[in-house]
Motif scaffolding. Structure first.
Motif, PDB file in Angstrom:
ATOM      1  N   GLN A  98      65.326  30.732  44.302  1.00 49.52           N
ATOM      2  CA  GLN A  98      66.162  29.847  45.124  1.00 49.52           C
ATOM      3  C   GLN A  98      66.013  30.163  46.612  1.00 49.52           C
ATOM      4  N   MET A  99      64.773  30.310  47.058  1.00 49.66           N
ATOM      5  CA  MET A  99      64.486  30.689  48.439  1.00 49.66           C
ATOM      6  C   MET A  99      64.464  29.480  49.358  1.00 49.66           C
ATOM      7  N   ALA A 100      65.006  29.673  50.544  1.00 46.75           N
ATOM      8  CA  ALA A 100      64.729  28.780  51.667  1.00 46.75           C
ATOM      9  C   ALA A 100      63.655  29.539  52.444  1.00 46.75           C
ATOM     10  N   TRP A 101      62.453  28.998  52.507  1.00 46.48           N
ATOM     11  CA  TRP A 101      61.355  29.764  53.076  1.00 46.48           C
ATOM     12  C   TRP A 101      60.447  28.895  53.935  1.00 46.48           C
ATOM     13  N   GLN A 102      59.727  29.574  54.824  1.00 47.20           N
ATOM     14  CA  GLN A 102      58.695  28.939  55.650  1.00 47.20           C
ATOM     15  C   GLN A 102      57.492  29.857  55.672  1.00 47.20           C
ATOM     16  N   LEU A 103      56.329  29.272  55.587  1.00 47.41           N
ATOM     17  CA  LEU A 103      55.088  30.018  55.703  1.00 47.41           C
ATOM     18  C   LEU A 103      54.262  29.302  56.751  1.00 47.41           C
ATOM     19  N   TYR A 104      53.901  30.021  57.801  1.00 48.16           N
ATOM     20  CA  TYR A 104      53.140  29.363  58.862  1.00 48.16           C
ATOM     21  C   TYR A 104      52.013  30.243  59.368  1.00 48.16           C
ATOM     22  N   ASP A 105      51.034  29.602  59.951  1.00 50.53           N
ATOM     23  CA  ASP A 105      49.866  30.259  60.519  1.00 50.53           C
ATOM     24  C   ASP A 105      50.240  30.766  61.906  1.00 50.53           C
ATOM     25  N   ALA A 106      50.382  32.082  62.048  1.00 49.11           N
ATOM     26  CA  ALA A 106      50.797  32.675  63.316  1.00 49.11           C
ATOM     27  C   ALA A 106      49.683  32.655  64.360  1.00 49.11           C
ATOM     28  N   SER A 107      48.457  32.381  63.948  1.00 54.05           N
ATOM     29  CA  SER A 107      47.356  32.352  64.912  1.00 54.05           C
ATOM     30  C   SER A 107      47.280  31.009  65.647  1.00 54.05           C
ATOM     31  N   ARG A 108      47.989  30.006  65.146  1.00 56.85           N
ATOM     32  CA  ARG A 108      48.006  28.700  65.806  1.00 56.85           C
ATOM     33  C   ARG A 108      49.050  28.707  66.899  1.00 56.85           C
ATOM     34  N   ARG A 109      48.658  28.297  68.065  1.00 56.43           N
ATOM     35  CA  ARG A 109      49.586  28.246  69.179  1.00 56.43           C
ATOM     36  C   ARG A 109      50.514  27.059  69.018  1.00 56.43           C
ATOM     37  N   PRO A 110      51.814  27.296  69.179  1.00 58.67           N
ATOM     38  CA  PRO A 110      52.751  26.167  69.068  1.00 58.67           C
ATOM     39  C   PRO A 110      52.636  25.262  70.286  1.00 58.67           C
ATOM     40  N   ARG A 111      52.938  24.006  70.081  1.00 53.46           N
ATOM     41  CA  ARG A 111      52.966  23.080  71.203  1.00 53.46           C
ATOM     42  C   ARG A 111      54.185  23.410  72.032  1.00 53.46           C
ATOM     43  N   LEU A 112      54.018  23.373  73.341  1.00 53.52           N
ATOM     44  CA  LEU A 112      55.086  23.780  74.232  1.00 53.52           C
ATOM     45  C   LEU A 112      55.181  22.802  75.385  1.00 53.52           C
ATOM     46  N   LEU A 113      56.379  22.462  75.750  1.00 49.74           N
ATOM     47  CA  LEU A 113      56.610  21.567  76.873  1.00 49.74           C
ATOM     48  C   LEU A 113      57.599  22.237  77.802  1.00 49.74           C
ATOM     49  N   ILE A 114      57.213  22.400  79.049  1.00 54.46           N
ATOM     50  CA  ILE A 114      58.101  22.952  80.066  1.00 54.46           C
ATOM     51  C   ILE A 114      58.414  21.831  81.039  1.00 54.46           C
ATOM     52  N   MET A 115      59.700  21.592  81.227  1.00 56.87           N
ATOM     53  CA  MET A 115      60.112  20.522  82.129  1.00 56.87           C
ATOM     54  C   MET A 115      60.826  21.126  83.332  1.00 56.87           C
ATOM     55  N   VAL A 116      60.528  20.584  84.489  1.00 57.48           N
ATOM     56  CA  VAL A 116      61.194  21.033  85.712  1.00 57.48           C
ATOM     57  C   VAL A 116      61.676  19.820  86.487  1.00 57.48           C
ATOM     58  N   SER A 117      62.608  20.066  87.337  1.00 56.82           N
ATOM     59  CA  SER A 117      63.172  19.014  88.162  1.00 56.82           C
ATOM     60  C   SER A 117      62.687  19.195  89.598  1.00 56.82           C
ATOM     61  N   ARG A 118      62.541  18.117  90.309  1.00 59.07           N
ATOM     62  CA  ARG A 118      62.187  18.207  91.723  1.00 59.07           C
ATOM     63  C   ARG A 118      63.402  18.542  92.582  1.00 59.07           C
ATOM     64  N   PHE A 119      64.556  18.371  92.018  1.00 59.88           N
ATOM     65  CA  PHE A 119      65.781  18.604  92.776  1.00 59.88           C
ATOM     66  C   PHE A 119      66.076  20.088  92.840  1.00 59.88           C
ATOM     67  N   ASP A 120      66.672  20.517  93.936  1.00 65.29           N
ATOM     68  CA  ASP A 120      66.939  21.937  94.129  1.00 65.29           C
ATOM     69  C   ASP A 120      68.340  22.349  93.690  1.00 65.29           C
ATOM     70  N   HIS A 121      69.026  21.520  92.924  1.00 60.77           N
ATOM     71  CA  HIS A 121      70.407  21.847  92.559  1.00 60.77           C
ATOM     72  C   HIS A 121      70.524  23.167  91.794  1.00 60.77           C
ATOM     73  N   CYS A 122      69.573  23.484  90.952  1.00 58.81           N
ATOM     74  CA  CYS A 122      69.647  24.744  90.217  1.00 58.81           C
ATOM     75  C   CYS A 122      69.313  25.923  91.123  1.00 58.81           C
ATOM     76  N   LEU A 123      68.377  25.739  92.023  1.00 58.41           N
ATOM     77  CA  LEU A 123      68.000  26.807  92.930  1.00 58.41           C
ATOM     78  C   LEU A 123      69.145  27.146  93.882  1.00 58.41           C
ATOM     79  N   THR A 124      69.803  26.140  94.406  1.00 58.27           N
ATOM     80  CA  THR A 124      70.878  26.404  95.352  1.00 58.27           C
ATOM     81  C   THR A 124      72.120  26.945  94.657  1.00 58.27           C
TER      82      THR A 124
END
Length: 112
Positions: free
Chosen positions: A81-107
């Motif tokens: 009765q396992m909840a399990w995942q098996l994955y290939d660790a050598s495959r790079r995951p898809r990654l999305l980095i989002m940034v804002s042009r606004f400086d509200h976080c910086l200030t």
């Protein structure tokens, strides 16, 4: 030590009800499929009667695809009765980095 290519590293994560034989079933599966365990962590939550496992392993020398390993592991997962995942660790995951042009976080941080 395994003769498997360096790029065939897999990870199996498992959560299931605690009972005898879980680790034996998993390690027997690896032996039967020519896999070599490179790391293993286990946590038993005795309060809730659950076991959590994370096992890193190298694949067999023949280079079995991850889909075939998943299909082969399914009966073991079902039996415990396992909840399990098996994955290939050598495959790079898809990654999305989002940034804002606004400086509200910086200030926000600069004024502190």
């Amino acid at each position: 030590m395994s003769d498997a290519p360096a790029n065939s590293h897999f990870v199996l994560t498992v959560r299931c009800p605690e009972r005898p034989g879980i680790l034996h079933a998993i390690t027997s599966f690896f032996v039967e499929h020519g896999c070599d365990i490179s790391e293993h962590q286990q946590f038993d939550n005795t309060f809730h009667g659950q076991v959590f496992l994370r096992t890193g392993f190298t694949g067999p020398p023949a280079g079995i695809p991850v889909e075939r390993l998943r299909a082969a592991f399914t009966p073991t997962g079902d039996a415990f009765q396992m909840a399990w995942q098996l994955y290939d660790a050598s495959r790079r995951p898809r990654l999305l980095i989002m940034v804002s042009r606004f400086d509200h976080c910086l200030t926000d941080q600069a004024g502190r």
